[in-house]
Motif scaffolding. Structure first.
Motif, short mmCIF file in Angstrom:
data_model
loop_
_atom_site.label_atom_id
_atom_site.label_comp_id
_atom_site.label_asym_id
_atom_site.label_seq_id
_atom_site.Cartn_x
_atom_site.Cartn_y
_atom_site.Cartn_z
N PHE A 1 -38.85 13.83 66.41
CA PHE A 1 -40.05 14.47 66.97
C PHE A 1 -40.09 15.94 66.58
O PHE A 1 -41.13 16.46 66.15
N ARG A 2 -38.95 16.61 66.71
CA ARG A 2 -38.87 18.05 66.46
C ARG A 2 -39.24 18.38 65.01
O ARG A 2 -39.92 19.37 64.75
N VAL A 3 -38.80 17.56 64.08
CA VAL A 3 -39.10 17.82 62.66
C VAL A 3 -40.52 17.38 62.32
O VAL A 3 -41.25 18.09 61.62
N ALA A 4 -40.94 16.22 62.82
CA ALA A 4 -42.23 15.65 62.42
C ALA A 4 -43.42 16.49 62.88
O ALA A 4 -44.46 16.51 62.19
N ILE A 5 -43.30 17.20 64.02
CA ILE A 5 -44.45 17.99 64.47
C ILE A 5 -44.69 19.20 63.58
O ILE A 5 -45.74 19.85 63.67
N THR A 6 -43.73 19.52 62.69
CA THR A 6 -43.95 20.64 61.77
C THR A 6 -44.79 20.24 60.57
O THR A 6 -45.26 21.12 59.83
N PHE A 7 -44.97 18.93 60.35
CA PHE A 7 -45.77 18.50 59.21
C PHE A 7 -47.26 18.63 59.54
O PHE A 7 -47.74 18.03 60.51
N PRO A 8 -48.02 19.40 58.75
CA PRO A 8 -49.45 19.66 59.08
C PRO A 8 -50.36 18.51 58.65
O PRO A 8 -51.21 18.64 57.79
N MET A 9 -50.18 17.36 59.28
CA MET A 9 -50.92 16.15 58.89
C MET A 9 -52.43 16.34 59.00
O MET A 9 -53.20 15.80 58.21
N ASP A 10 -52.87 17.11 60.01
CA ASP A 10 -54.30 17.29 60.23
C ASP A 10 -54.94 18.11 59.11
O ASP A 10 -56.05 17.81 58.66
N ILE A 11 -54.23 19.13 58.63
CA ILE A 11 -54.77 19.97 57.55
C ILE A 11 -54.92 19.15 56.27
O ILE A 11 -55.95 19.20 55.59
N LEU A 12 -53.89 18.38 55.94
CA LEU A 12 -53.95 17.57 54.72
C LEU A 12 -55.02 16.49 54.84
O LEU A 12 -55.74 16.22 53.87
N ARG A 13 -55.14 15.90 56.02
CA ARG A 13 -56.17 14.87 56.24
C ARG A 13 -57.56 15.44 56.02
O ARG A 13 -58.37 14.87 55.27
N GLU A 14 -57.86 16.55 56.67
CA GLU A 14 -59.20 17.13 56.57
C GLU A 14 -59.46 17.71 55.18
O GLU A 14 -60.59 17.67 54.69
N GLY A 15 -58.40 18.23 54.54
CA GLY A 15 -58.57 18.74 53.19
C GLY A 15 -58.97 17.65 52.21
O GLY A 15 -59.88 17.82 51.39
N ASN A 16 -58.31 16.50 52.32
CA ASN A 16 -58.63 15.37 51.43
C ASN A 16 -60.01 14.79 51.76
O ASN A 16 -60.75 14.41 50.85
N LYS A 17 -60.34 14.73 53.04
CA LYS A 17 -61.67 14.25 53.42
C LYS A 17 -62.76 15.17 52.88
O LYS A 17 -63.81 14.72 52.41
N PHE A 18 -62.50 16.45 52.96
CA PHE A 18 -63.48 17.44 52.50
C PHE A 18 -63.74 17.29 51.00
O PHE A 18 -64.89 17.25 50.55
N ILE A 19 -62.68 17.17 50.23
CA ILE A 19 -62.82 17.04 48.78
C ILE A 19 -63.53 15.74 48.41
O ILE A 19 -64.37 15.70 47.51
N ASN A 20 -63.21 14.67 49.13
CA ASN A 20 -63.78 13.36 48.82
C ASN A 20 -65.14 13.12 49.46
O ASN A 20 -65.76 12.08 49.26
N GLY A 21 -65.62 14.10 50.26
CA GLY A 21 -66.91 13.96 50.92
C GLY A 21 -66.96 12.85 51.94
O GLY A 21 -68.00 12.25 52.19
N GLN A 22 -65.81 12.58 52.60
CA GLN A 22 -65.73 11.48 53.55
C GLN A 22 -66.20 11.86 54.95
O GLN A 22 -66.42 10.98 55.78
N SER A 23 -66.33 13.14 55.23
CA SER A 23 -66.71 13.56 56.57
C SER A 23 -67.54 14.84 56.50
O SER A 23 -67.16 15.79 55.81
N ILE A 24 -68.63 14.86 57.24
CA ILE A 24 -69.47 16.06 57.28
C ILE A 24 -68.83 17.16 58.12
O ILE A 24 -69.24 18.32 58.07
N TYR A 25 -67.81 16.78 58.91
CA TYR A 25 -67.15 17.76 59.78
C TYR A 25 -65.87 18.32 59.15
O TYR A 25 -65.28 19.25 59.68
N ALA A 26 -65.42 17.74 58.04
CA ALA A 26 -64.15 18.12 57.45
C ALA A 26 -64.09 19.60 57.09
O ALA A 26 -63.07 20.26 57.30
N ALA A 27 -65.17 20.14 56.55
CA ALA A 27 -65.18 21.56 56.15
C ALA A 27 -64.97 22.46 57.36
O ALA A 27 -64.23 23.45 57.30
N HIS A 28 -65.61 22.11 58.48
CA HIS A 28 -65.46 22.90 59.71
C HIS A 28 -64.02 22.88 60.20
O HIS A 28 -63.43 23.92 60.50
N PHE A 29 -63.44 21.66 60.28
CA PHE A 29 -62.07 21.53 60.76
C PHE A 29 -61.08 22.23 59.83
O PHE A 29 -60.17 22.94 60.28
#
Length: 343
Positions: free
Chosen positions: A292-320
């Motif tokens: 748990f201590r190590v895994a919470i340091t991985f920025p999964m949300d940033i990578l998720r929204e970054g990939n969504k933004f590039i692929n145009g999968q979400s209209i909210y990705a740019a905001h997040f």
């Protein structure tokens, strides 16, 4: 002119026939839906003999349907395995006396879903909502976390679920997510700055390397929800909290759901150390659980929204993504300080 008038009269008769069969109000989704949706509801009225009174479209492939007897949710799945998994999980949870989830209804053919127009449709119980759940509220964060614990506690016997629910593969999935983020690096650097993006990538690589070197936890595996965003929790009018949508469920160690839950709530509390330490379960995990201590340091949300933004999968990705980039240093400060506090 006579031919055009005749065609118009025929079209009007068709519309009236559909209105009569479905007994719908003029404002219903059915009256303005596409052909596939109309065919779906036509099937429900003709084959399932449902006297549908009203239909509301919640989002794509998700409808709230009212009949003269009851209200239910109609959900479309893109593949058969996912709907079968959701039904199996619902049945498992009911058997374990976990009732804070939806149940599935059978169709007249005896199955829990039907296939129509390359979609698999299922009917579930409707949970009347008091309000939307928001992780900005302390009571919602705590209720969601305790509901997640109760879900994990239903995992005494997973032998049947293991036949249909996949094994958790977060590290492998995160590695794929990071590679895609790196491939999009040039554009992301242009938009959000070279230092921030390169720092995020470097931080991600360090986290993954540390995770890959950790031994597997010795604790038993549990049923993981896999998508513990606030919109997958409901506050019912009966004041109960419910958890829905097991599309990303897996079998694995409970820490993974708690890691994702932590990742979801931290932006909502502004990376406030005091608020985090007031949460149940999570501070103890931070002290005692290395995964748990190590895994919470991985920025999964940033990578998720970054990939969504590039692929145009979400209209909210740019905001997040913009918010996450701006608060990157705040996130790093939180992680550094919280580990010091625990030690």
């Amino acid at each position: 002119m006579a031919i055009i008038k005749l065609l118009k009269e025929k079209e009007q008769k068709k519309i009236l026939t559909v209105q009569t069969i479905t007994k719908m109000k003029n404002k219903n989704y059915l009256m303005r839906g596409d052909l596939n949706s109309n065919r779906l509801f036509f099937y429900l009225t003709k084959v399932e003999k449902l006297q549908i009174n009203h239909v509301d479209k919640i989002k794509e492939n998700l409808f709230k349907v009212k009949t003269f007897d009851t209200t239910f949710i109609l959900k479309g799945f893109k593949d058969e395995l996912t709907v079968r998994m959701n039904v199996a999980i619902s049945q498992h949870l009911q058997q374990e006396r976990f009732f804070q989830c939806v149940s599935y209804y059978k169709f007249v053919n005896g199955n829990y879903y039907i296939e129509l127009d390359n979609m698999f449709w299922a009917m579930t119980t409707y949970i009347p909502q008091r309000r939307n759940v928001s992780f900005t509220y302390k009571r919602d964060r705590e209720a969601g976390l305790m509901l997640l614990k109760a879900l994990h506690d239903t995992s005494k016997d997973l032998s049947l679920l293991k036949q249909i629910v996949p094994t958790e593969r977060n590290v492998e999935n995160w590695l794929i997510r990071l590679r895609r983020f790196e491939q999009n690096g040039a554009l992301l650097i242009e938009l959000f700055g070279e230092h921030t993006i390169k720092d995020i990538v470097s931080y991600s690589k360090q986290s993954l390397l540390a995770l890959q070197q950790l031994p597997l936890p010795e604790e038993k595996q549990v049923l993981l929800h896999g998508d513990v965003a606030s919109h997958n929790f409901l506050k019912g009018k009966d004041e109960q909290f419910y958890i829905i949508d097991f599309d990303l469920a897996s079998i694995g160690h409970k820490e993974w759901d708690y890691v994702q839950f932590t990742n979801r709530i931290l932006p909502s509390i502004g990376w406030d150390e005091k608020k985090f330490l007031q949460m149940p379960i999570l501070p103890n995990l931070l002290k005692s659980n290395q995964l748990f201590r190590v895994a919470i340091t991985f920025p999964m949300d940033i990578l998720r929204e970054g990939n969504k933004f590039i692929n145009g999968q979400s209209i909210y990705a740019a905001h997040f993504l913009s918010y996450y980039a701006k608060t990157w240093q705040l996130r790093k400060k939180f992680l550094t300080n919280i580990i010091k506090v625990i030690k």
